[in-house]
Design a protein around this motif. Sequence first.
Motif, PDB file in Angstrom:
ATOM      1  N   TRP A  49       0.813  -1.214   0.000  1.00 41.38           N
ATOM      2  CA  TRP A  49       0.000   0.000   0.000  1.00 41.38           C
ATOM      3  C   TRP A  49       0.847   1.264   0.000  1.00 41.38           C
ATOM      4  O   TRP A  49       2.026   1.242   0.338  1.00 41.38           O
ATOM      5  CB  TRP A  49      -0.971   0.020   1.182  1.00 41.38           C
ATOM      6  N   LEU A  63      -6.882   9.399 -10.528  1.00 41.26           N
ATOM      7  CA  LEU A  63      -5.633   8.784 -10.092  1.00 41.26           C
ATOM      8  C   LEU A  63      -4.895   8.332 -11.338  1.00 41.26           C
ATOM      9  O   LEU A  63      -5.506   7.772 -12.257  1.00 41.26           O
ATOM     10  CB  LEU A  63      -5.989   7.566  -9.237  1.00 41.26           C
ATOM     11  N   CYS A  76      -7.019  -2.755  -7.044  1.00 39.14           N
ATOM     12  CA  CYS A  76      -6.573  -1.738  -6.096  1.00 39.14           C
ATOM     13  C   CYS A  76      -7.788  -1.180  -5.369  1.00 39.14           C
ATOM     14  O   CYS A  76      -8.850  -1.016  -5.958  1.00 39.14           O
ATOM     15  CB  CYS A  76      -5.868  -0.595  -6.822  1.00 39.14           C
ATOM     16  N   THR A  77      -7.613  -0.897  -4.088  1.00 34.85           N
ATOM     17  CA  THR A  77      -8.670  -0.299  -3.279  1.00 34.85           C
ATOM     18  C   THR A  77      -8.233   1.099  -2.875  1.00 34.85           C
ATOM     19  O   THR A  77      -7.106   1.289  -2.418  1.00 34.85           O
ATOM     20  CB  THR A  77      -8.942  -1.149  -2.029  1.00 34.85           C
ATOM     21  N   LEU A  78      -9.149   2.038  -3.052  1.00 32.50           N
ATOM     22  CA  LEU A  78      -8.915   3.427  -2.691  1.00 32.50           C
ATOM     23  C   LEU A  78      -9.719   3.738  -1.442  1.00 32.50           C
ATOM     24  O   LEU A  78     -10.921   3.483  -1.394  1.00 32.50           O
ATOM     25  CB  LEU A  78      -9.391   4.295  -3.857  1.00 32.50           C
ATOM     26  N   GLU A  79      -9.036   4.261  -0.409  1.00 36.87           N
ATOM     27  CA  GLU A  79      -9.705   4.663   0.826  1.00 36.87           C
ATOM     28  C   GLU A  79      -9.272   6.086   1.156  1.00 36.87           C
ATOM     29  O   GLU A  79      -8.181   6.508   0.762  1.00 36.87           O
ATOM     30  CB  GLU A  79      -9.296   3.759   1.986  1.00 36.87           C
ATOM     31  N   THR A 106     -12.265   8.791 -10.300  1.00 35.06           N
ATOM     32  CA  THR A 106     -12.823   8.353  -9.025  1.00 35.06           C
ATOM     33  C   THR A 106     -14.035   9.210  -8.709  1.00 35.06           C
ATOM     34  O   THR A 106     -14.182  10.312  -9.238  1.00 35.06           O
ATOM     35  CB  THR A 106     -11.803   8.500  -7.873  1.00 35.06           C
ATOM     36  N   LEU A 114      -5.274   9.754   1.908  1.00 37.90           N
ATOM     37  CA  LEU A 114      -5.659   8.810   0.865  1.00 37.90           C
ATOM     38  C   LEU A 114      -4.776   7.577   0.974  1.00 37.90           C
ATOM     39  O   LEU A 114      -3.561   7.691   1.133  1.00 37.90           O
ATOM     40  CB  LEU A 114      -5.470   9.464  -0.509  1.00 37.90           C
ATOM     41  N   ILE A 116      -3.968   3.864  -1.006  1.00 38.94           N
ATOM     42  CA  ILE A 116      -4.145   2.979  -2.156  1.00 38.94           C
ATOM     43  C   ILE A 116      -3.566   1.626  -1.755  1.00 38.94           C
ATOM     44  O   ILE A 116      -2.380   1.530  -1.432  1.00 38.94           O
ATOM     45  CB  ILE A 116      -3.416   3.507  -3.399  1.00 38.94           C
ATOM     46  N   VAL A 135      -2.078  12.055  -8.160  1.00 36.85           N
ATOM     47  CA  VAL A 135      -3.452  12.214  -7.700  1.00 36.85           C
ATOM     48  C   VAL A 135      -3.893  13.588  -8.197  1.00 36.85           C
ATOM     49  O   VAL A 135      -3.233  14.586  -7.953  1.00 36.85           O
ATOM     50  CB  VAL A 135      -3.546  12.141  -6.161  1.00 36.85           C
TER      51      VAL A 135
END
Length: 140
Positions: A49, A63, A76-79, A106, A114, A116, A135
């Motif tokens: 990450w 992104l 991929c997870t975006l938080e 996004t 952020l 990833i 970004v």
Amino acid sequence: MPAAPLICSETLSRVSSVLNRDAKQFGKKHMFDTSEETCWNSDQGSSQWVMLEFPQTVKVSQLQIQFQGGFASQLCTLEGCRKGEELVKISDFYPEDINALQSFQTEETTLDKLKITFENSTDFFGRIIVYRLSVLGEKL
């Protein structure tokens, strides 16, 4: 308003790991230096990450990421979150295992932090190699 780059010299970044702990050669700074010769290279292991903490609140809309083929993540997870809050999932995105710069729109999200997460790697050992990470969005 057109999307502008949000990562700047005051943006704090953290990564899950660096290959052989050799930050000079493979460190996180290489994702942001715009050089085609340098990269962040994670160590082996699942779920690598990158975490970014912006110096001011931003609204993220896009992104851009450039992997080395063979060392990419296909999920991929975006938080993200505001200061003092817990991370919440924004979305998943699905890069291809290629060398080219890839762009992902996004859901516009206002945040200060952020993350990833590279959920799976095309490399047998779970390593991820990123040459460029951008970004885009709006500074608030």
